[in-house]
Design an enzyme around this catalytic site. Structure first.
Site, short mmCIF file in Angstrom:
data_model
loop_
_atom_site.label_atom_id
_atom_site.label_comp_id
_atom_site.label_asym_id
_atom_site.label_seq_id
_atom_site.Cartn_x
_atom_site.Cartn_y
_atom_site.Cartn_z
N TYR A 1 0.86 -1.19 0.00
CA TYR A 1 0.00 0.00 0.00
C TYR A 1 0.89 1.23 0.00
O TYR A 1 1.51 1.58 1.01
CB TYR A 1 -0.91 0.02 1.23
CG TYR A 1 -1.96 -1.05 1.28
CD1 TYR A 1 -2.30 -1.81 0.17
CD2 TYR A 1 -2.63 -1.31 2.47
CE1 TYR A 1 -3.27 -2.78 0.22
CE2 TYR A 1 -3.61 -2.29 2.54
CZ TYR A 1 -3.93 -3.03 1.42
OH TYR A 1 -4.90 -4.00 1.49
N SER B 1 -21.98 3.46 0.69
CA SER B 1 -21.84 4.16 1.97
C SER B 1 -22.98 5.13 2.23
O SER B 1 -23.18 5.58 3.35
CB SER B 1 -20.52 4.94 2.00
OG SER B 1 -20.55 6.00 1.04
#
Length: 336
Positions: free
Chosen positions: A58, A217
């Site tokens: 990442y 979301s």
């Protein structure tokens, strides 16, 4: 405030009922604020969240260093309760490109050495290859992690995005604590074969993508502009007619959430929580505000009528578009 706890499978540790997925604090979702990211990790630990998930690839180690800083600056009593879950194996280049996966035993130990240093810890609690390396038998990769367990560098062995056959082969090699894989109201492929397999073998599920990268979301809008480096700009579910179709599903889900008196994100997370005590959702909150909303899902109880309403609003396989671009789909253990 404390969260409820669950076990990562029959051989894994006790963890908080929700884990914190930290990837978005460093990569793939556009710019993130480092100070707010560290404050969010601290807030999660203070709220009783114990599981912190990252990957050594990442932003090429940035995320591990960020978590390391967050742990160093957290109160000692919270730092001691934190459990690290690390994925390895994805090969990157200086331009941010992706170049396959490396599961060779020597590479496994090399990746672990760097992760321990970046995180500033003496062991990794759960260690897993991000995708099964098709050129290396899973037995060799898992066997190398097992050697790290024997030496105390790793506590538990996990898997990520592995199919049922590889899960069985891995479990026959060494105890597997959990499988990390995408699972959400609009991503339910694991229910066909993978979830029955993990349950048969006593392997837990760490569910990522429970809000489908923000799509469900309740905060995502059709006119949202993606910043540089945002993975969603290339994700099929966020493109053209697919996006509109998927946002229509979100609006149907919003009606159910409104009747329940909760947010869309909370009902989506609560749905994953409702699927079994062997499932630990990872929430990818990058701010304390979003973290607080996600933690509210722990107070949401879904009864049979609620679950039926959710199923009617968003049936299985209702989403339009695959969850990754076509080039990445071949590395996944599920179909979509």
């Amino acid at each position: 405030m404390t969260t409820h706890t669950r076990s990562l499978g029959s051989t894994g540790p006790q963890v908080s009922a929700l884990g914190l997925g930290c990837m978005g604090m460093s990569a793939l979702y556009g710019e993130a604020d480092r100070t707010e990211s560290i404050a969010t990790v601290h807030a999660a630990l203070d709220a009783g969240v114990t599981l912190l998930d990252t990957g050594d690839f990442y932003a090429m180690g940035h995320n591990e260093m960020l978590i390391g800083e967050a742990l160093r600056t957290a109160p000692a009593e919270l730092r001691e309760k934190a459990l690290t879950s690390v994925k390895f194996g994805a090969l990157r280049d200086p331009d941010g490109g992706w170049n396959a996966y490396d599961g060779r035993p020597a590479a496994v130990k090399n990746f672990a050495a760097y992760s321990l240093q970046r995180l500033g810890v003496d062991h990794i609690d759960v260690y897993r290859i991000a995708r099964v390396d098709p050129d290396v038998p899973i037995e060799e990769t898992v066997g190398a992690i097992a050697e790290l367990v024997e030496k105390g560098h790793v506590r538990h062995i996990g898997l990520s995005e592995a199919g049922a056959a590889d899960i069985r082969r891995a479990a026959a090699t060494a105890p597997i604590s959990d499988l990390q894989i995408e699972y959400a109201i609009i991503t339910r492929d694991i229910e066909r074969e993978i979830l029955p397999t993990t349950r048969e073998l006593g392997i837990g599920i760490t569910a990522y993508g429970v809000l489908s990268r923000g799509l469900i979301s309740g905060h995502f809008t059709r006119d949202r502009q993606f910043g540089a480096g945002d993975f969603r700009a290339f994700s099929p579910r966020f493109q053209g007619d697919n996006l509109q179709h998927n946002l229509d599903l979100v609006e149907a889900l919003r009606k159910v959430a409104d009747e329940k008196g909760v947010t869309v994100a909370q009902i989506a997370i609560a749905w994953v929580l409702s699927r079994g005590d062997d499932i630990v959702p990872l929430v990818g909150a990058r701010t304390r505000e979003r973290l607080a909303e996600s933690l509210g899902a722990l107070d949401v109880t879904l009864d049979a009528a609620d679950l039926a309403a959710i199923e009617e609003a968003v049936p299985a396989d209702a989403a339009a578009g695959t969850r990754y671009p076509a080039a990445q789909m071949s590395h996944l253990g599920t179909e979509h």
